[in-house]
Scaffold this active site. Sequence first.
Site, PDB file in Angstrom:
ATOM      1  N   GLU A 145       1.995  -5.522  -8.042  1.00  0.00           N
ATOM      2  CA  GLU A 145       1.943  -4.239  -8.720  1.00  0.00           C
ATOM      3  C   GLU A 145       0.639  -3.615  -8.381  1.00  0.00           C
ATOM      4  OE1 GLU A 145       4.295  -2.596  -9.214  1.00  0.00           O
ATOM      5  OE2 GLU A 145       5.877  -3.913  -9.878  1.00  0.00           O
TER       6      GLU A 145
HETATM    7  C1  FAD Z   1       5.999 -12.861  -5.324  1.00  0.00           C
HETATM    8  C2  FAD Z   1       5.823 -11.327  -5.292  1.00  0.00           C
HETATM    9  C3  FAD Z   1       6.827 -10.541  -5.312  1.00  0.00           C
HETATM   10  C4  FAD Z   1       6.748  -9.099  -5.141  1.00  0.00           C
HETATM   11  N1  FAD Z   1       7.512  -8.095  -5.624  1.00  0.00           N
HETATM   12  C5  FAD Z   1       7.543  -7.159  -5.217  1.00  0.00           C
HETATM   13  C6  FAD Z   1       8.767  -6.041  -5.703  1.00  0.00           C
HETATM   14  O1  FAD Z   1       9.696  -6.432  -6.482  1.00  0.00           O
HETATM   15  N2  FAD Z   1       8.865  -4.797  -4.801  1.00  0.00           N
HETATM   16  C7  FAD Z   1       7.723  -4.560  -4.316  1.00  0.00           C
HETATM   17  O2  FAD Z   1       7.728  -3.321  -3.643  1.00  0.00           O
HETATM   18  N3  FAD Z   1       6.578  -5.077  -3.951  1.00  0.00           N
HETATM   19  C8  FAD Z   1       6.706  -6.558  -4.311  1.00  0.00           C
HETATM   20  N4  FAD Z   1       5.688  -7.213  -4.162  1.00  0.00           N
HETATM   21  C9  FAD Z   1       4.598  -7.007  -3.076  1.00  0.00           C
HETATM   22  C10 FAD Z   1       3.343  -6.948  -3.817  1.00  0.00           C
HETATM   23  O3  FAD Z   1       3.136  -5.759  -4.679  1.00  0.00           O
HETATM   24  C11 FAD Z   1       2.357  -6.822  -2.692  1.00  0.00           C
HETATM   25  O4  FAD Z   1       2.221  -8.001  -1.751  1.00  0.00           O
HETATM   26  C12 FAD Z   1       0.766  -6.497  -3.349  1.00  0.00           C
HETATM   27  O5  FAD Z   1       0.799  -5.224  -3.687  1.00  0.00           O
HETATM   28  C13 FAD Z   1      -0.590  -6.698  -2.243  1.00  0.00           C
HETATM   29  O6  FAD Z   1      -0.199  -5.668  -0.971  1.00  0.00           O
HETATM   30  P1  FAD Z   1      -0.087  -6.603   0.581  1.00  0.00           P
HETATM   31  O7  FAD Z   1       0.723  -7.850   0.302  1.00  0.00           O
HETATM   32  O8  FAD Z   1       0.238  -5.607   1.447  1.00  0.00           O
HETATM   33  O9  FAD Z   1      -1.724  -7.152   0.508  1.00  0.00           O
HETATM   34  P2  FAD Z   1      -2.906  -6.221   1.373  1.00  0.00           P
HETATM   35  O10 FAD Z   1      -2.548  -4.854   1.040  1.00  0.00           O
HETATM   36  O11 FAD Z   1      -2.758  -6.554   2.671  1.00  0.00           O
HETATM   37  O12 FAD Z   1      -4.200  -6.813   0.735  1.00  0.00           O
HETATM   38  C14 FAD Z   1      -4.639  -8.126   1.425  1.00  0.00           C
HETATM   39  C15 FAD Z   1      -6.318  -7.898   0.659  1.00  0.00           C
HETATM   40  O13 FAD Z   1      -6.794  -6.829   1.076  1.00  0.00           O
HETATM   41  C16 FAD Z   1      -7.298  -6.083  -0.243  1.00  0.00           C
HETATM   42  N5  FAD Z   1      -7.132  -4.852  -0.003  1.00  0.00           N
HETATM   43  C17 FAD Z   1      -6.128  -3.857   0.737  1.00  0.00           C
HETATM   44  N6  FAD Z   1      -6.479  -2.744   0.657  1.00  0.00           N
HETATM   45  C18 FAD Z   1      -7.581  -2.469   0.017  1.00  0.00           C
HETATM   46  C19 FAD Z   1      -8.237  -1.205  -0.367  1.00  0.00           C
HETATM   47  N7  FAD Z   1      -7.810  -0.026  -0.155  1.00  0.00           N
HETATM   48  N8  FAD Z   1      -9.505  -1.583  -0.960  1.00  0.00           N
HETATM   49  C20 FAD Z   1      -9.849  -2.835  -1.073  1.00  0.00           C
HETATM   50  N9  FAD Z   1      -9.085  -3.831  -0.809  1.00  0.00           N
HETATM   51  C21 FAD Z   1      -8.113  -3.638  -0.286  1.00  0.00           C
HETATM   52  C22 FAD Z   1      -6.330  -6.457  -1.345  1.00  0.00           C
HETATM   53  O14 FAD Z   1      -7.061  -6.366  -2.470  1.00  0.00           O
HETATM   54  C23 FAD Z   1      -6.242  -7.850  -1.002  1.00  0.00           C
HETATM   55  O15 FAD Z   1      -7.152  -8.851  -1.206  1.00  0.00           O
HETATM   56  C24 FAD Z   1       5.438  -8.779  -4.278  1.00  0.00           C
HETATM   57  C25 FAD Z   1       4.820  -9.667  -4.061  1.00  0.00           C
HETATM   58  C26 FAD Z   1       5.053 -10.896  -4.299  1.00  0.00           C
HETATM   59  C27 FAD Z   1       3.924 -11.996  -3.524  1.00  0.00           C
END
Ligand code: FAD
Length: 427
Positions: A269
Amino acid sequence: MRSRAVPQTDGTYRISGQKVYITYGEHDLADNIVHLVLARTPDAPEGVKGISLFVVPKRLINEDGTLGKRNDVYCASIEHKLGIKASPTAVLLFGDDKGEVGPGAIGQLVGEENRGLEYMFIMMNAARFQVGMQGVAIAERAYQKAAAYAKERVQSRAVEGSAGPVPIIEHPDVRRMLMFMRSQAEAARAVAYFAAAWADIAHYHPDAEKRRQAAATYEHMVPIVKGWSTEMSIDVASAGIQVHGGMGYIEETGAAQFYRDARILTIYEGTTAIQANDFVGRKTARDGGAVARALIAQIRQTAAELAGRAEGDLAAIGRRLAAGADAYADVVDYVVAQMKTDIRGVFAGSVPYLKLAGIVHGGWQLARGAAASARALGAGSDDRSFHVAKIATARYFADHVLTAAGGLRDSIVDGATGVLALSADQF
Ligand SMILES: Cc1cc2nc3c(=O)[nH]c(=O)nc-3n(C[C@H](O)[C@H](O)[C@H](O)COP(=O)(O)OP(=O)(O)OC[C@H]3O[C@@H](n4cnc5c(N)ncnc54)[C@H](O)[C@@H]3O)c2cc1C
């Protein structure tokens, strides 16, 4: 973002693409699963303005309401995770022509085309608050388990001397850890309830202007509830393992599970950084700090009331709260002033700012609780132990957690240079 939805002559859409990390995207607990899916229609505008929202069931529904054909949405795998192992996290494939409906999962549009992200945020905003509550819940559970273990486990003599070994709860450092856990779980819960009350007012107050103000206050609080409570829950679950000593590191006691489960809360989230970006940008700078300063004025009022009290604990809490409010105000001034001239510097301090706001709000709510408990004691409450503990917990938080606000202020206002000094290739 790359999933596609192609309109059909019967008003449905055919959806194709891949979705990862879908919580409960596949399971055996129900006959049917209904997915809400974001996808782009063929002539959609670029970027987030061109995303639409669709309902895609695993099994289609017949005219008579019975389960119909298998739709073209399939689970490619279930992820292996650090924690929350009872929650299946699925990779879903749409449009691989594996179902009984031909190529493309059949979906229905929700609302209007290209407004999918806006609709999704209705769910996201509620979910962010709820994930904050998961943080409160795990912290509370970790605390209860640690407190029970600390009364049971006998190890070492007391520092002041004792006939034999004592339950570890008698050691001052174990008390410190338990108070760290207890005070933060209690503070975060109070902050979440404070926020939730504003959500109720925003929905139900008869006066439209009051509803608008309440909504703005609630929205200011949501990233704090989500970001701070979940970061706190990891620290608290970690302390819970420490209270258990070696027993904490092995799985038998369950203390390690809280830690593993809590670890997702700062990620899904929206990561803590995403909450902090929202807090700095939309929730502080956009209104020139107006909502933040209105809250700080109320915090200062509570602090002044307590600082003038005769009871030593309340006066001490009041002084710490006043210092915390000053730190919060200094950072709001900095964010508002620097946003246009040094945006990278401001965002370098966004997560510390969120943390600062969390601990000052937490200290505020505990201070209000302490004042209420002092009133109850003054009125001769039967539940002395409860009220004495409320005041002591607020005092601990003020002396040990709230005191970090000044340091965070200095890091935010003066510390951006260090964060940003190196070039990417120097890492
Ligand atoms: C167990 C699990 C369940 C999930 N369930 C769902 C679900 O049901 N539905 C759904 O849609 N999603 C779901 N997710 C997805 C989840 O919401 C995302 O993994 C999460 O929002 C992080 O996005 P990302 O993985 O792309 O990380 P990234 O965006 O790649 O982030 C990597 C790092 O970069 C940082 N970062 C990225 N952008 C910025 C920025 N603009 N400013 C500062 N720092 C930044 C982040 O804080 C983090 O430290 C789930 C994930 C997991 C692991």
